[in-house]
Write an enzyme that holds these catalytic residues in place. Structure first.
Site, PDB file in Angstrom:
ATOM      1  N   CYS A 120       0.849  -1.418   0.053  1.00  0.00           N
ATOM      2  CA  CYS A 120       0.085  -0.035  -0.139  1.00  0.00           C
ATOM      3  C   CYS A 120       0.874   1.388   0.027  1.00  0.00           C
ATOM      4  CB  CYS A 120      -0.796  -0.024   1.278  1.00  0.00           C
ATOM      5  SG  CYS A 120      -2.157  -1.487   1.146  1.00  0.00           S
ATOM      6  N   ARG A 125       8.005   4.034   3.385  1.00  0.00           N
ATOM      7  CA  ARG A 125       8.135   2.848   3.847  1.00  0.00           C
ATOM      8  C   ARG A 125       9.756   2.232   3.459  1.00  0.00           C
ATOM      9  NH1 ARG A 125       2.564  -0.676   3.206  1.00  0.00           N
ATOM     10  NH2 ARG A 125       3.372  -1.398   4.909  1.00  0.00           N
ATOM     11  N   ASP A 308      -3.872   0.819  11.018  1.00  0.00           N
ATOM     12  CA  ASP A 308      -4.524   0.148  10.277  1.00  0.00           C
ATOM     13  C   ASP A 308      -6.080   0.465  10.472  1.00  0.00           C
ATOM     14  OD1 ASP A 308      -2.529  -0.664   9.090  1.00  0.00           O
ATOM     15  OD2 ASP A 308      -2.509  -2.531   9.752  1.00  0.00           O
ATOM     16  N   ARG A 401      -7.426  -7.667  -1.046  1.00  0.00           N
ATOM     17  CA  ARG A 401      -6.143  -8.049  -0.635  1.00  0.00           C
ATOM     18  C   ARG A 401      -6.178  -8.239   0.737  1.00  0.00           C
ATOM     19  NH1 ARG A 401      -1.555  -3.941  -1.217  1.00  0.00           N
ATOM     20  NH2 ARG A 401      -0.899  -5.484   0.157  1.00  0.00           N
TER      21      ARG A 401
HETATM   22  N1  EPU Z   1      10.495   1.954   8.990  1.00  0.00           N
HETATM   23  C1  EPU Z   1      11.464   2.560   8.363  1.00  0.00           C
HETATM   24  N2  EPU Z   1      12.422   1.737   8.020  1.00  0.00           N
HETATM   25  C2  EPU Z   1      12.365   0.465   7.978  1.00  0.00           C
HETATM   26  C3  EPU Z   1      11.170  -0.121   8.382  1.00  0.00           C
HETATM   27  C4  EPU Z   1       9.944   0.763   8.842  1.00  0.00           C
HETATM   28  O1  EPU Z   1      11.557   3.921   8.610  1.00  0.00           O
HETATM   29  O2  EPU Z   1      13.227  -0.260   7.717  1.00  0.00           O
HETATM   30  C5  EPU Z   1       9.246   3.075   9.212  1.00  0.00           C
HETATM   31  C6  EPU Z   1       7.886   2.970   8.302  1.00  0.00           C
HETATM   32  O3  EPU Z   1       8.146   4.018   7.318  1.00  0.00           O
HETATM   33  C7  EPU Z   1       6.850   3.460   9.502  1.00  0.00           C
HETATM   34  C8  EPU Z   1       7.185   2.755  10.784  1.00  0.00           C
HETATM   35  O4  EPU Z   1       8.690   2.366  10.671  1.00  0.00           O
HETATM   36  O5  EPU Z   1       7.025   4.885   9.394  1.00  0.00           O
HETATM   37  C9  EPU Z   1       6.482   1.436  10.938  1.00  0.00           C
HETATM   38  O6  EPU Z   1       6.483   0.703   9.995  1.00  0.00           O
HETATM   39  P1  EPU Z   1       6.560  -1.022  10.134  1.00  0.00           P
HETATM   40  O7  EPU Z   1       7.889  -1.509   9.565  1.00  0.00           O
HETATM   41  O8  EPU Z   1       6.229  -1.149  11.418  1.00  0.00           O
HETATM   42  O9  EPU Z   1       5.264  -1.430   9.114  1.00  0.00           O
HETATM   43  P2  EPU Z   1       5.302  -2.464   8.440  1.00  0.00           P
HETATM   44  O10 EPU Z   1       6.118  -3.732   9.101  1.00  0.00           O
HETATM   45  O11 EPU Z   1       5.765  -2.384   6.862  1.00  0.00           O
HETATM   46  C10 EPU Z   1       3.390  -3.720   9.195  1.00  0.00           C
HETATM   47  C11 EPU Z   1       1.927  -3.833   8.712  1.00  0.00           C
HETATM   48  C12 EPU Z   1       1.359  -2.858   8.161  1.00  0.00           C
HETATM   49  C13 EPU Z   1       0.695  -1.922   9.387  1.00  0.00           C
HETATM   50  C14 EPU Z   1       2.092  -1.830  10.113  1.00  0.00           C
HETATM   51  C15 EPU Z   1       2.127  -0.910  11.418  1.00  0.00           C
HETATM   52  C16 EPU Z   1       2.415  -6.197   7.581  1.00  0.00           C
HETATM   53  C17 EPU Z   1       2.605  -6.863   6.470  1.00  0.00           C
HETATM   54  N3  EPU Z   1       2.079  -5.002   7.307  1.00  0.00           N
HETATM   55  O12 EPU Z   1       3.806  -2.737   8.191  1.00  0.00           O
HETATM   56  O13 EPU Z   1      -0.245  -3.168   7.767  1.00  0.00           O
HETATM   57  O14 EPU Z   1       0.065  -0.628   9.099  1.00  0.00           O
HETATM   58  O15 EPU Z   1       2.973  -2.721  10.542  1.00  0.00           O
HETATM   59  O16 EPU Z   1       1.363  -1.608  12.388  1.00  0.00           O
HETATM   60  O17 EPU Z   1       2.386  -6.563   8.489  1.00  0.00           O
HETATM   61  C18 EPU Z   1      -2.083  -2.917   6.462  1.00  0.00           C
HETATM   62  O18 EPU Z   1      -2.302  -4.355   6.851  1.00  0.00           O
HETATM   63  O19 EPU Z   1      -2.737  -2.478   5.778  1.00  0.00           O
HETATM   64  C19 EPU Z   1      -0.746  -2.535   6.772  1.00  0.00           C
HETATM   65  C20 EPU Z   1      -0.360  -1.421   5.986  1.00  0.00           C
END
Ligand code: EPU
Length: 422
Positions: A120, A125, A308, A401
Site C-alpha cells: 500500500c 516505507r 490500520d 487483498r
Molecule cells: N520504517 C522505517 N524503516 C524500516 C522499516 C520501517 O523507517 O526499515 C518506518 C515505516 O516507514 C513506518 C514505521 O517505521 O513509518 C513503522 O513501519 P513498520 O515497519 O512497522 O510497518 P510494516 O512492518 O511495513 C506492518 C503491517 C502494516 C501496518 C504496520 C504498522 C504487515 C505486512 N504490514 O507494516 O499493515 O500498518 O505494520 O502496524 O504486517 C495493512 O495491513 O494495511 C498494513 C499497512
C-alpha cells in the site's frame, strides 16, 4: 479490477446479526515466510482466502517451495533441496510482506535478491532497519539490475537496535536469527500480536526465543526446525473495522471469532465515544447509540491505537457530534482518503501529512470513489453504507487483498453491496 456498488442506508441503523472474523492477514503472511526455516515442512490453518495469501504462495512456489492447499483455509509448505534465491520481482513489487521472506531465505541459503517491496502507498516505507540488521549479522549488500543482493555464508547473531520498532523488521530479523550462529538481541522490537503469534509458533516448533511481546527479543540461533503447525489468529484489524460498522449502523452487530484482548485501544475509543458494546472471550457485540461523542485518535505502536484502523474510525468520527482530531504518527501518507470523505460531505480539514480535524455529525452522500489502499477502501465501504444514495467504490481488488469476500459477509447482516467487473 472490480468495483463495489453500495446502496446507502441514509443513516438507518439496520445492520444486525453475526459476522465472523477471518484469520489475520498480517500474521499468516509471516507464517508462510517461516516455512523456509523448516526441514520437514509446516502446516498453516485458518488462512484467510485473500489475494495477498495467494500472492505469497506464488512467490514461494517460484522460489521452489512446495505449497499444497490441503483445504479451503489450510496449506502445507515444504522445501526440498536448495531454493531459487530470487524473490520473484513481479509479485514482490505488489506485496510489502515479500520482504519478510528475505530473512529466512538469506539465513537458509546464504543469499537473497529482491526488488524494493511494494504494498500500500501509505508513506515512504523505507527498509533501512532490515539492511542495518543484515549488516550487523555479517551480510554484504549490493544492488544489481534494480534488485538488492544480500549475501553471507552464515549469518552471525548480533545486538541490533531498531531505529523504529518495525513490525515486519522484527519478524524478519527474528526469523533470520533462528538460523544464525549464536545469540541475536533485538532492542526496540515491535510487540504487535502478530509478532507474538509468530514467535509462539516458532518456539512451539523448537526455536529458542525470549521476550516476544516486549521491546527486547533474544533469539538463540542454531539449525533448521523440524516441523510445525501454525494456526492463524483472528484478524484484530478486521474485527475492529467490523465493530466500527456496528458502531455507526448497528441495531446490534456481533463480531465473532475474534480476540477482544487484542482490541483494547478500539474498545477504549468506543467508551470515549459512548458506544455501547459487550466484549466476551471471542466476540464483541456493538450497537450504534443515538449520539456518538467526539473523540481524538492518535495512532501508535501496539498496544496503542492501530494505524490500520485510522481510516475506518474516521468514518465513525464523521458521525460524532463536535470536533475530533486524528494524529497519524506511524505513516506520513495515510490521510489522503479524507479528501474523498470530504467529497462525500464530511467536514474534514487535513492540517498536514499527519494531522486532520473532523467536524461532525455530517450527512454523507453517495459518490464514485477509488480505493487507494485496503484500509481506506474498507473505510469507503463504511462511508458508502452510512451515506444517502448509491456509491461506487473502484479498485475493489485493494479491499480483496485484505478482507475475504467482504460483501457477502456484510450483506448477510443487512448491507446492500454488489460487485461488478470493470
Ligand atoms: N520504517 C522505517 N524503516 C524500516 C522499516 C520501517 O523507517 O526499515 C518506518 C515505516 O516507514 C513506518 C514505521 O517505521 O513509518 C513503522 O513501519 P513498520 O515497519 O512497522 O510497518 P510494516 O512492518 O511495513 C506492518 C503491517 C502494516 C501496518 C504496520 C504498522 C504487515 C505486512 N504490514 O507494516 O499493515 O500498518 O505494520 O502496524 O504486517 C495493512 O495491513 O494495511 C498494513 C499497512
Amino acid at each position: 479490477m472490480s468495483r463495489f456498488i453500495v446502496k446507502g442506508l441514509s443513516g438507518r441503523k439496520k445492520l444486525s446479526g453475526e459476522i465472523p472474523v477471518r484469520g489475520a492477514k498480517n500474521a499468516v503472511l509471516k507464517a508462510f515466510a517461516a516455512s523456509l526455516l523448516f526441514k520437514k515442512g509446516m502446516e498453516i490453518s485458518n488462512a484467510p482466502v485473500i489475494e495477498d495469501v495467494l500472492k505469497m504462495t506464488d512467490i514461494l512456489r517460484s522460489s521452489g517451495a512446495n505449497v499444497t492447499r490441503s483445504g479451503e483455509r489450510s496449506y502445507f509448505v515444504s522445501v526440498s533441496g536448495s531454493l531459487n534465491t530470487v524473490i520473484e520481482p513481479k509479485i514482490a513489487k505488489l506485496l510489502r510482506s515479500s520482504i519478510v521472506l528475505t530473512g529466512p531465505m538469506l539465513a537458509r541459503e546464504g543469499r537473497v535478491s529482491f526488488p524494493h517491496p511494494g504494498g500500500c502507498v501509505i508513506g515512504a516505507r523505507p527498509i533501512d532497519v532490515f539492511f542495518d540488521s543484515y549488516r550487523r549479522m555479517g551480510a554484504k549488500i549490493s544492488e544489481k539490475d534494480g534488485m538488492y543482493v544480500i549475501e553471507c555464508d552464515r549469518l552471525k547473531g548480533a545486538d541490533i537496535f531498531f531505529r523504529v520498532p518495525s513490525v515486519t523488521g522484527t519478524e524478519t530479523v527474528m526469523m533470520a536469527a533462528v538460523l544464525a550462529k549464536g545469540v541475536t538481541r533485538i532492542f526496540n522490537a515491535a510487540c504487535e500480536p502478530e509478532v507474538q503469534s509468530l514467535a509462539d509458533f516458532l518456539k512451539k516448533s523448537g526455536a529458542d526465543i525470549k521476550g516476544e511481546g516486549t521491546h527486547e527479543i533474544t533469539v538463540k540461533g542454531g539449525k533448521l526446525l523440524n516441523t510445525g503447525k501454525f494456526v492463524t489468529p483472528p484478524d484484530r484489524i478486521e474485527a475492529g473495522s467490523l465493530a466500527v460498522l456496528g458502531a455507526v449502523l448497528g441495531k446490534k452487530i456481533r463480531v465473532t471469532d475474534c480476540d477482544p484482548s487484542h482490541m483494547r485501544a478500539v474498545l477504549h475509543a468506543f467508551e470515549s465515544a459512548g458506544i455501547p458494546f459487550l466484549a466476551g472471550k471471542s466476540f464483541v457485540e456493538v450497537k450504534s447509540p443515538k449520539v456518538i461523542r467526539n473523540f481524538d485518535i492518535k495512532t501508535g505502536e501496539y498496544p496503542g491505537f492501530p494505524t490500520d484502523l485510522q481510516a475506518p474510525f474516521a468514518v465513525l468520527l464523521t458521525q460524532a457530534v463536535g470536533q475530533s482530531k486524528i494524529f497519524e504518527t506511524i505513516f506520513e501518507g495515510r490521510l489522503g482518503y479524507l479528501n474523498d470523505l470530504s467529497r462525500m460531505g464530511a467536514g474534514v480539514v487535513i492540517c498536514d501529512q499527519h494531522r486532520a480535524i473532523i467536524d461532525g455529525p455530517s450527512s454523507l452522500r453517495g459518490r464514485d470513489v477509488e480505493s487507494p489502499d485496503l484500509r481506506a477502501g474498507l473505510a469507503f465501504l463504511a462511508a458508502a453504507m452510512v451515506a444517502e444514495g448509491d456509491s461506487v467504490i473502484r479498485n475493489a481488488g485493494f479491499i480483496d487483498r485484505g478482507y475475504e469476500k467482504i460483501e457477502d459477509r456484510l450483506n448477510k447482516v443487512g448491507a446492500e453491496i454488489k460487485r461488478a467487473d470493470d
